[in-house]
Design a protein around this motif. Sequence first.
Motif, PDB file in Angstrom:
ATOM      1  N   PRO A 112       0.799  -1.242   0.000  1.00 18.92           N
ATOM      2  CA  PRO A 112       0.000   0.000   0.000  1.00 18.92           C
ATOM      3  C   PRO A 112       0.820   1.274   0.000  1.00 18.92           C
ATOM      4  N   LYS A 113       2.005   1.251   0.592  1.00 11.63           N
ATOM      5  CA  LYS A 113       2.773   2.490   0.763  1.00 11.63           C
ATOM      6  C   LYS A 113       3.534   2.894  -0.496  1.00 11.63           C
ATOM      7  N   TRP A 114       4.093   1.911  -1.200  1.00  5.38           N
ATOM      8  CA  TRP A 114       4.905   2.256  -2.374  1.00  5.38           C
ATOM      9  C   TRP A 114       4.689   1.281  -3.534  1.00  5.38           C
ATOM     10  N   GLY A 115       3.453   0.764  -3.648  1.00  4.16           N
ATOM     11  CA  GLY A 115       3.153  -0.190  -4.713  1.00  4.16           C
ATOM     12  C   GLY A 115       3.262   0.395  -6.105  1.00  4.16           C
ATOM     13  N   GLY A 116       2.870   1.674  -6.283  1.00  5.47           N
ATOM     14  CA  GLY A 116       2.926   2.291  -7.607  1.00  5.47           C
ATOM     15  C   GLY A 116       4.337   2.363  -8.152  1.00  5.47           C
ATOM     16  N   SER A 117       5.258   2.813  -7.312  1.00  2.00           N
ATOM     17  CA  SER A 117       6.648   2.922  -7.765  1.00  2.00           C
ATOM     18  C   SER A 117       7.271   1.537  -7.948  1.00  2.00           C
ATOM     19  N   LEU A 118       6.843   0.559  -7.131  1.00  2.00           N
ATOM     20  CA  LEU A 118       7.342  -0.809  -7.298  1.00  2.00           C
ATOM     21  C   LEU A 118       6.881  -1.391  -8.631  1.00  2.00           C
ATOM     22  N   PHE A 119       5.626  -1.134  -8.998  1.00  4.02           N
ATOM     23  CA  PHE A 119       5.156  -1.623 -10.290  1.00  4.02           C
ATOM     24  C   PHE A 119       5.917  -0.967 -11.438  1.00  4.02           C
ATOM     25  N   CYS A 120       6.207   0.322 -11.328  1.00  2.00           N
ATOM     26  CA  CYS A 120       6.990   0.998 -12.375  1.00  2.00           C
ATOM     27  C   CYS A 120       8.340   0.319 -12.565  1.00  2.00           C
ATOM     28  N   LEU A 121       8.953  -0.094 -11.448  1.00  2.00           N
ATOM     29  CA  LEU A 121      10.226  -0.799 -11.542  1.00  2.00           C
ATOM     30  C   LEU A 121      10.044  -2.136 -12.262  1.00  2.00           C
ATOM     31  N   LEU A 122       8.991  -2.869 -11.910  1.00  2.00           N
ATOM     32  CA  LEU A 122       8.716  -4.130 -12.596  1.00  2.00           C
ATOM     33  C   LEU A 122       8.437  -3.891 -14.084  1.00  2.00           C
ATOM     34  N   TYR A 123       7.742  -2.812 -14.392  1.00  2.00           N
ATOM     35  CA  TYR A 123       7.415  -2.530 -15.790  1.00  2.00           C
ATOM     36  C   TYR A 123       8.679  -2.281 -16.612  1.00  2.00           C
ATOM     37  N   PHE A 124       9.537  -1.392 -16.134  1.00  2.00           N
ATOM     38  CA  PHE A 124      10.727  -1.057 -16.917  1.00  2.00           C
ATOM     39  C   PHE A 124      11.767  -2.169 -16.896  1.00  2.00           C
ATOM     40  N   CYS A 125      11.735  -2.999 -15.871  1.00  2.00           N
ATOM     41  CA  CYS A 125      12.682  -4.108 -15.790  1.00  2.00           C
ATOM     42  C   CYS A 125      12.179  -5.321 -16.558  1.00  2.00           C
ATOM     43  N   MET A 126      10.864  -5.618 -16.452  1.00  2.00           N
ATOM     44  CA  MET A 126      10.339  -6.886 -16.946  1.00  2.00           C
ATOM     45  C   MET A 126       9.352  -6.762 -18.114  1.00  2.00           C
ATOM     46  N   PHE A 127       8.474  -5.756 -18.095  1.00  2.00           N
ATOM     47  CA  PHE A 127       7.333  -5.741 -18.998  1.00  2.00           C
ATOM     48  C   PHE A 127       7.498  -4.876 -20.247  1.00  2.00           C
ATOM     49  N   PHE A 323      21.973 -14.253 -23.330  1.00  2.00           N
ATOM     50  CA  PHE A 323      20.765 -13.553 -22.917  1.00  2.00           C
ATOM     51  C   PHE A 323      21.071 -12.483 -21.870  1.00  2.00           C
ATOM     52  N   PRO A 324      21.771 -11.423 -22.252  1.00  2.00           N
ATOM     53  CA  PRO A 324      22.102 -10.373 -21.275  1.00  2.00           C
ATOM     54  C   PRO A 324      20.872  -9.708 -20.677  1.00  2.00           C
ATOM     55  N   ALA A 325      19.744  -9.687 -21.408  1.00  2.00           N
ATOM     56  CA  ALA A 325      18.525  -9.083 -20.869  1.00  2.00           C
ATOM     57  C   ALA A 325      18.037  -9.855 -19.654  1.00  2.00           C
ATOM     58  N   ILE A 326      18.113 -11.193 -19.719  1.00  2.00           N
ATOM     59  CA  ILE A 326      17.669 -11.995 -18.573  1.00  2.00           C
ATOM     60  C   ILE A 326      18.645 -11.834 -17.418  1.00  2.00           C
ATOM     61  N   GLU A 327      19.939 -11.717 -17.721  1.00  2.00           N
ATOM     62  CA  GLU A 327      20.915 -11.493 -16.654  1.00  2.00           C
ATOM     63  C   GLU A 327      20.604 -10.185 -15.921  1.00  2.00           C
ATOM     64  N   PHE A 328      20.269  -9.145 -16.674  1.00  2.00           N
ATOM     65  CA  PHE A 328      19.909  -7.866 -16.080  1.00  2.00           C
ATOM     66  C   PHE A 328      18.657  -8.009 -15.214  1.00  2.00           C
ATOM     67  N   GLN A 329      17.652  -8.715 -15.715  1.00  2.00           N
ATOM     68  CA  GLN A 329      16.423  -8.912 -14.965  1.00  2.00           C
ATOM     69  C   GLN A 329      16.672  -9.677 -13.670  1.00  2.00           C
ATOM     70  N   VAL A 330      17.511 -10.688 -13.736  1.00  2.00           N
ATOM     71  CA  VAL A 330      17.804 -11.483 -12.538  1.00  2.00           C
ATOM     72  C   VAL A 330      18.544 -10.645 -11.503  1.00  2.00           C
ATOM     73  N   LYS A 331      19.445  -9.778 -11.954  1.00  2.00           N
ATOM     74  CA  LYS A 331      20.152  -8.903 -11.020  1.00  2.00           C
ATOM     75  C   LYS A 331      19.179  -7.994 -10.266  1.00  2.00           C
ATOM     76  N   VAL A 332      18.270  -7.359 -11.011  1.00  2.00           N
ATOM     77  CA  VAL A 332      17.279  -6.489 -10.370  1.00  2.00           C
ATOM     78  C   VAL A 332      16.389  -7.299  -9.440  1.00  2.00           C
ATOM     79  N   PHE A 389       7.247 -15.001 -14.678  1.00  2.00           N
ATOM     80  CA  PHE A 389       6.397 -15.689 -13.703  1.00  2.00           C
ATOM     81  C   PHE A 389       7.060 -15.725 -12.329  1.00  2.00           C
ATOM     82  N   ALA A 390       8.329 -16.107 -12.299  1.00  2.00           N
ATOM     83  CA  ALA A 390       9.020 -16.267 -11.026  1.00  2.00           C
ATOM     84  C   ALA A 390       9.204 -14.941 -10.298  1.00  2.00           C
ATOM     85  N   VAL A 391       9.543 -13.892 -11.023  1.00  2.00           N
ATOM     86  CA  VAL A 391       9.780 -12.582 -10.405  1.00  2.00           C
ATOM     87  C   VAL A 391       8.504 -12.053  -9.761  1.00  2.00           C
TER      88      VAL A 391
END
Length: 569
Positions: A112-127, A323-332, A389-391
């Motif tokens: 509830p406190k910072w879900g919006g910014s967390l989703f933005c991080l998931l969006y730019f990292c994963m989606f 797959f450097p993109a997946i390596e980046f995603q796993v790091k985040v 899925f896992a993230v």
Amino acid sequence: MNIRNIRNIRDIRDRHRLLFSVVLVTVLLMLTWAFIPVTFESNDDAFLMSFLSGAKTGRPEADTVFNLFLWGKIVSSLYLLNAGIPWYPLVFSLLIALSLITVCYCVVVSFPKWGGSLFCLLYFCMFSYYSVIFQYTVVSAYCGVAAASLLLTDQKAEDRKHVIGKNIMIFSFTFFAANLRKKVGVYLLLGNAVFIICLEILRYFIKAADRQKIKKMLFSFLTMCAAAGIAVVAHDIRYKTGEWETFQEYKSERVQFTDYAKLDYESNKDLFDKIGWSEDFYELVKRWFFMDESVNAETLGQINEHNVKGSIRVGRSLLHEWFPAIEFQVKVWVLLLAFLLADAVIHREKRGRRSIVSFLWLFIWFAETQYFGYSGRIIERAFETWTLFAVVASVLGSAAECRMEEDGKKYIAESIAIPVIFLALCVACTQYPSGGYRRAKAFSSARDAVKITQANMEDYVMEHPENIYIYGTSLPGEGDPWRVYKKGQPYNLMFWGGAFYNSPLYYAQLNRNGRDHLFTDDFFGDNVYFIARKEPDENLRNVMEEKFPGCTYEVTDEKDGFIVYKYLK
């Protein structure tokens, strides 16, 4: 900003979480689509769209090779309703938007406190990448992740009406996930749902979960199974009879041949001599050229019997080099889980050990990745799908253990600092070379010339509907997702072989062009032409000379981006 103002903002957002999610996702997608033109990642979606829209056979087809039947029935019906609307990318856009809104809503509810910014991080990292580079496998994954997110969302305080609505959404997302890609929507989604429930049971044993929540999750899982079951059963009823059943036998052999490491010709020359394949012909078949009587389930099966599926060792080198993109995603991902664990330790004192359960997703992800590698086949989109899925599951699974102070200076500091940190990471994701934004922009830009060439080819063949034009892998096949055909259809433009070869769809296109088959001896027909990028394919020239000594070819036309030629005896 004082604590009262922060609380007021939080209260307004909490009362309108769904509206907040709709606005946030809409803004993110509109900005992404404004800066990066939507395109297909591969020619698979272009082929699917061309059959569903009727461009290949002259009428919309409900059957496809890659999707389940009910999906094809829905989209082809829309094209029957109005063929002048690009339904295929529009439906994809809608599914992507609805899936992301659902995931965003679940994140905002869980954090509830910072879900919006967390989703933005998931969006730019994963989606972000596959939100603009369309691919049916990943759209299926988006729907699956939305269903899994609803499954994970805390259900303890929900009333009956809310639970019913949530399960309707779970059913719908699972239905589309399964119909778009069976392996994703059935095996991967249901497998992840089982993992989610098992980990929730583990939380229950360490007194970190509620029994009632587990019961509701089991009911939602049955809802998923029902949706997937309807999709699969309807497909099997349609495809277990007639020509499609025969095609499935051929397809199983073709998939083993095309999707795994190929045999070395010289080391297996006796085998290829036995089935009558020269080295040039083998090179053509490896590049999806299947227009010959000798390419069938029997010959491909003989090759597959000698083929050994080599395992791919999965480690950091694979991620870093392939797959450097997946390596980046796993790091985040690891950094995010570490942050959530630290937050639980700080705010829940000794109960932070409960959050370690979410780290089990790292081991589940690695074990499944090892399985993919052992099978000898790892495709980037499948790899990203599984990682997605896992993230999301691990992040939402950590929500129950993450709390923030309800008042005081520490509460104000965290309410401001954490979103700022997340948003700063979002900016870093957009600038990272392997991040979704820069990858998508580079990929989409590289497709501009491809779209033009494909459109020129289609326009050319539509001007000569009496002829058949065959094009190979040297030419683009992705095309423009938004292209519609208001003055004719390019049904006389054929790919040489491919995944649709030998299927009822392949023969439907041939029949539309007045033919029952198209083999190498038919290439001399008066109305059969080839299209190439700059010059005729060398392997095909050699094969034609082997089979028909003395034959020649002549270039009959030259256009921007391609040439037209035909074979002469």
